[in-house]
Motif scaffolding. Structure first.
Motif, PDB file in Angstrom:
ATOM      1  N   ILE A   1      -1.941  -2.004   6.037  1.00 25.10           N
ATOM      2  CA  ILE A   1      -2.360  -0.675   6.468  1.00 25.10           C
ATOM      3  C   ILE A   1      -1.121   0.206   6.432  1.00 25.10           C
ATOM      4  O   ILE A   1      -0.163   0.002   7.179  1.00 25.10           O
ATOM      5  N   GLU A   2      -1.151   1.135   5.507  1.00 18.40           N
ATOM      6  CA  GLU A   2      -0.018   2.030   5.313  1.00 18.40           C
ATOM      7  C   GLU A   2      -0.255   3.281   6.142  1.00 18.40           C
ATOM      8  O   GLU A   2      -1.400   3.683   6.344  1.00 18.40           O
ATOM      9  N   GLY A   3       0.813   3.886   6.619  1.00 18.76           N
ATOM     10  CA  GLY A   3       0.642   5.146   7.324  1.00 18.76           C
ATOM     11  C   GLY A   3       1.731   6.128   6.916  1.00 18.76           C
ATOM     12  O   GLY A   3       2.860   5.724   6.597  1.00 18.76           O
TER      13      GLY A   3
ATOM     14  N   TYR B   1      15.964  -2.488   6.849  1.00 14.92           N
ATOM     15  CA  TYR B   1      16.266  -1.769   5.619  1.00 14.92           C
ATOM     16  C   TYR B   1      15.073  -1.773   4.665  1.00 14.92           C
ATOM     17  O   TYR B   1      14.552  -2.828   4.312  1.00 14.92           O
ATOM     18  N   TYR B   2      14.580  -0.606   4.350  1.00 16.11           N
ATOM     19  CA  TYR B   2      13.609  -0.442   3.256  1.00 16.11           C
ATOM     20  C   TYR B   2      14.142   0.665   2.373  1.00 16.11           C
ATOM     21  O   TYR B   2      14.824   1.588   2.855  1.00 16.11           O
ATOM     22  N   GLN B   3      13.850   0.607   1.082  1.00 16.14           N
ATOM     23  CA  GLN B   3      14.395   1.607   0.154  1.00 16.14           C
ATOM     24  C   GLN B   3      13.765   2.981   0.359  1.00 16.14           C
ATOM     25  O   GLN B   3      14.360   4.013   0.060  1.00 16.14           O
ATOM     26  N   PHE B   4      12.526   2.977   0.865  1.00  9.89           N
ATOM     27  CA  PHE B   4      11.816   4.263   0.948  1.00  9.89           C
ATOM     28  C   PHE B   4      11.903   4.917   2.321  1.00  9.89           C
ATOM     29  O   PHE B   4      11.281   5.945   2.562  1.00  9.89           O
ATOM     30  N   THR B   5      12.653   4.308   3.246  1.00  9.00           N
ATOM     31  CA  THR B   5      12.841   4.944   4.558  1.00  9.00           C
ATOM     32  C   THR B   5      14.324   4.918   4.945  1.00  9.00           C
ATOM     33  O   THR B   5      15.063   4.006   4.585  1.00  9.00           O
ATOM     34  N   GLU B   6      14.731   5.930   5.684  1.00  7.57           N
ATOM     35  CA  GLU B   6      16.118   5.987   6.157  1.00  7.57           C
ATOM     36  C   GLU B   6      16.178   6.831   7.421  1.00  7.57           C
ATOM     37  O   GLU B   6      15.875   8.017   7.344  1.00  7.57           O
TER      38      GLU B   6
ATOM     39  N   PHE C   1       7.511  10.264   8.957  1.00 13.23           N
ATOM     40  CA  PHE C   1       7.690   8.820   9.109  1.00 13.23           C
ATOM     41  C   PHE C   1       6.613   8.062   8.349  1.00 13.23           C
ATOM     42  O   PHE C   1       5.570   8.624   8.007  1.00 13.23           O
ATOM     43  N   ALA C   2       6.919   6.799   8.060  1.00 12.03           N
ATOM     44  CA  ALA C   2       5.952   5.944   7.373  1.00 12.03           C
ATOM     45  C   ALA C   2       5.996   4.570   8.028  1.00 12.03           C
ATOM     46  O   ALA C   2       6.984   4.215   8.675  1.00 12.03           O
ATOM     47  N   PHE C   3       4.899   3.851   7.881  1.00 12.01           N
ATOM     48  CA  PHE C   3       4.866   2.492   8.447  1.00 12.01           C
ATOM     49  C   PHE C   3       3.888   1.638   7.651  1.00 12.01           C
ATOM     50  O   PHE C   3       3.029   2.151   6.939  1.00 12.01           O
ATOM     51  N   GLY C   4       4.089   0.337   7.741  1.00 10.20           N
ATOM     52  CA  GLY C   4       3.155  -0.585   7.082  1.00 10.20           C
ATOM     53  C   GLY C   4       2.887  -1.787   7.970  1.00 10.20           C
ATOM     54  O   GLY C   4       3.813  -2.452   8.425  1.00 10.20           O
ATOM     55  N   PHE C   5       1.585  -2.021   8.258  1.00 16.65           N
ATOM     56  CA  PHE C   5       1.193  -3.202   9.048  1.00 16.65           C
ATOM     57  C   PHE C   5       0.581  -4.235   8.118  1.00 16.65           C
ATOM     58  O   PHE C   5      -0.092  -3.878   7.166  1.00 16.65           O
TER      59      PHE C   5
ATOM     60  N   TYR D   1      -1.342  -7.571  -3.350  1.00 13.85           N
ATOM     61  CA  TYR D   1      -1.249  -8.874  -4.026  1.00 13.85           C
ATOM     62  C   TYR D   1       0.204  -9.260  -4.281  1.00 13.85           C
ATOM     63  O   TYR D   1       1.006  -8.416  -4.676  1.00 13.85           O
ATOM     64  N   ARG D   2       0.534 -10.515  -4.052  1.00  9.61           N
ATOM     65  CA  ARG D   2       1.858 -11.039  -4.411  1.00  9.61           C
ATOM     66  C   ARG D   2       1.733 -12.468  -4.914  1.00  9.61           C
ATOM     67  O   ARG D   2       0.833 -13.197  -4.466  1.00  9.61           O
ATOM     68  N   ARG D   3       2.681 -12.858  -5.774  1.00  6.74           N
ATOM     69  CA  ARG D   3       2.580 -14.204  -6.348  1.00  6.74           C
ATOM     70  C   ARG D   3       3.102 -15.253  -5.367  1.00  6.74           C
ATOM     71  O   ARG D   3       4.076 -15.946  -5.636  1.00  6.74           O
TER      72      ARG D   3
ATOM     73  N   THR E   1       0.829  -1.217   0.000  1.00  2.87           N
ATOM     74  CA  THR E   1       0.000   0.000   0.000  1.00  2.87           C
ATOM     75  C   THR E   1       0.863   1.266   0.000  1.00  2.87           C
ATOM     76  O   THR E   1       0.339   2.378  -0.062  1.00  2.87           O
ATOM     77  N   SER E   2       2.188   1.088   0.003  1.00  5.01           N
ATOM     78  CA  SER E   2       3.079   2.259   0.029  1.00  5.01           C
ATOM     79  C   SER E   2       2.884   3.235  -1.151  1.00  5.01           C
ATOM     80  O   SER E   2       3.131   4.438  -0.982  1.00  5.01           O
ATOM     81  N   PRO E   3       2.456   2.773  -2.362  1.00  2.60           N
ATOM     82  CA  PRO E   3       2.237   3.759  -3.441  1.00  2.60           C
ATOM     83  C   PRO E   3       1.230   4.844  -3.045  1.00  2.60           C
ATOM     84  O   PRO E   3       1.266   5.950  -3.615  1.00  2.60           O
ATOM     85  N   VAL E   4       0.367   4.559  -2.065  1.00  2.00           N
ATOM     86  CA  VAL E   4      -0.609   5.580  -1.666  1.00  2.00           C
ATOM     87  C   VAL E   4       0.089   6.741  -0.935  1.00  2.00           C
ATOM     88  O   VAL E   4      -0.378   7.875  -0.951  1.00  2.00           O
ATOM     89  N   GLN E   5       1.267   6.451  -0.343  1.00  2.00           N
ATOM     90  CA  GLN E   5       2.097   7.543   0.217  1.00  2.00           C
ATOM     91  C   GLN E   5       2.409   8.556  -0.876  1.00  2.00           C
ATOM     92  O   GLN E   5       2.264   9.765  -0.700  1.00  2.00           O
ATOM     93  N   VAL E   6       2.903   8.006  -2.003  1.00  4.62           N
ATOM     94  CA  VAL E   6       3.334   8.871  -3.109  1.00  4.62           C
ATOM     95  C   VAL E   6       2.156   9.692  -3.626  1.00  4.62           C
ATOM     96  O   VAL E   6       2.242  10.913  -3.793  1.00  4.62           O
TER      97      VAL E   6
ATOM     98  N   GLY F   1       6.738  -2.775   9.512  1.00  9.74           N
ATOM     99  CA  GLY F   1       7.957  -2.164   9.002  1.00  9.74           C
ATOM    100  C   GLY F   1       7.734  -0.661   9.035  1.00  9.74           C
ATOM    101  O   GLY F   1       6.610  -0.198   8.852  1.00  9.74           O
ATOM    102  N   ALA F   2       8.791   0.107   9.269  1.00 12.47           N
ATOM    103  CA  ALA F   2       8.587   1.556   9.386  1.00 12.47           C
ATOM    104  C   ALA F   2       9.912   2.283   9.233  1.00 12.47           C
ATOM    105  O   ALA F   2      10.975   1.667   9.076  1.00 12.47           O
ATOM    106  N   GLY F   3       9.866   3.586   9.289  1.00 13.45           N
ATOM    107  CA  GLY F   3      11.097   4.363   9.220  1.00 13.45           C
ATOM    108  C   GLY F   3      10.819   5.824   8.917  1.00 13.45           C
ATOM    109  O   GLY F   3       9.658   6.239   8.817  1.00 13.45           O
TER     110      GLY F   3
END
Ligand code: DAH
Length: 347
Positions: free
Chosen positions: A213-215, A251-256, A308-312, A197-199, A171-176, A286-288
């Motif tokens: 749930i993205e925040g 480590y996530y690419q979109f948080t540091e 900050f952002a997070f995903g549950f 969705y994932r394969r 759901t992280s694209p909704v951040q953008v 995951g968060a950061g």
């Protein structure tokens, strides 16, 4: 005349133990029918000498009305008895327990998501939506995951058209999308619950469709401790006030920096059990801090703004909260299982 007096007695006698309407009607025929006793006397009137006629007539009328009065009396009594009996027989026992009516209710996952929404809304967050069919640009590129980046492999994505259109893997694209709407100038407080969705092959802990749930919070002077405080509020509300929250580097690419959010095990309260693999802790999100590249790409100047952002994973939270050991429970719609949770709610 004497005979007539006898008829009166006869009426009294015969009407004294009538217990059914047909008996009563038979009696009517016996006294007032074509060949009835009273009718017979009535037809005698014409043969009575004139001087006695009047008296005789009056006597006959007297017995006739005596019979009619008795008849009405008994008829009313018997009819009332019939109605009362019917009412008694058909009476409804309102003290009997009723048949349980099955009514629909919200899915347990939906209920949990609503609970989480309430917590965030109470802290001023908006609940927003985003598309499930997403562009690669929002799902990956603008989250700092360029084409060919190895991090994409971890999210085995369903592509729909070529390399550009996909079923969102997070759901992280909704951040953008939210930052683009904020146009680089508006502070942001939002959460976005939604399907992803994932394969993956479905098993007890994997589902090709699941809920995240993205925040996202963007403002000035936001630090990691704001994230920690926010997580504490949420998880204490969901799992009880004695829950502790800890961050582990990740480590996530979109948080540091990026972190894994752990809470003390909801089953053993931190003592160690098979649910938490004896560590006493459960990883729950995951968060950061939003990566400067991500801020920049969506028009927020990282020298002014931070966030900050997070995903549950919603299923994981629900599994822990309701002690469910198989993620497929949420999607198999097995009423026997779902009803159990309804009952739990009622208790
Ligand atoms: N999107 C990540 C995933 O699917 C979860 C996540 C991690 C979301 C860190 C975030 C975050 O917003 O900051 O694994």
């Amino acid at each position: 005349m004497d005979k007539i007096e006898e008829i009166k007695k006869l009426i009294e006698e015969k009407t004294s133990n009538i217990s059914a309407l047909d008996e009563l009607n038979n009696l009517k025929v016996e006294f007032l029918g074509k060949k009835g006793i009273i009718t017979e006397y009535q037809s005698m009137i014409k043969d009575i000498p004139n001087e006695e006629k009047k008296e005789f007539g009056m006597k006959v009328n007297e017995v006739r009305s005596l019979f009619n009065t008795k008849y009405e009396e008994i008829k009313n009594r018997l009819e009332a008895e019939i109605i009362n009996k019917k009412l008694e027989d058909e009476a409804i026992d309102i003290t009997l327990p009723s048949v349980k009516i099955n009514i629909g209710s919200a899915n347990i996952l939906e209920k949990l998501i609503e609970e989480i929404e309430e917590v965030f809304m109470s802290m001023g967050y908006d609940v927003v939506d985003g598309p499930e069919i997403e562009e690669d640009k929002y799902n990956f590129e603008m989250l700092n995951i360029p084409k060919g980046h190895p991090a994409r492999d971890a999210q085995d994505t369903f592509y729909i058209e070529g390399e550009e259109i996909l079923l969102r893997s997070q759901t992280s694209p909704v951040q953008v999308r939210t930052m683009l709407e904020g146009e680089g100038v508006t502070p942001i407080r939002m959460i976005c619950p939604g399907k992803t969705y994932r394969r993956d092959d479905d098993d007890a802990t994997h589902s090709h469709q699941f809920m995240q749930i993205e925040g996202l919070l963007i403002d000035k002077n936001i630090s990691l401790s704001d994230l920690k405080g926010t997580m504490e509020v949420v998880f204490k509300r969901l799992f009880g006030s004695d829950v502790k929250v800890r961050f582990r580097p990740s480590y996530y690419q979109f948080t540091e920096p990026s972190v894994e959010v752990d809470i003390t095990c909801s089953t053993c309260k931190g003592k160690g059990c098979n649910i938490c693999k004896n560590t006493g802790w459960l990883t729950i999100a995951g968060a950061g801090m939003v990566h400067p590249n991500v801020l920049r790409m969506s028009g927020y100047d990282p020298s002014i703004w931070s966030g900050f952002a997070f995903g549950f994973g919603a299923e994981r939270l629900a599994m822990l909260k309701y002690n469910i050991d198989d993620i497929r429970v949420f999607y198999n719609s097995d009423l026997r299982v779902l009803r159990d949770f309804d009952r739990e709610d009622e208790e």
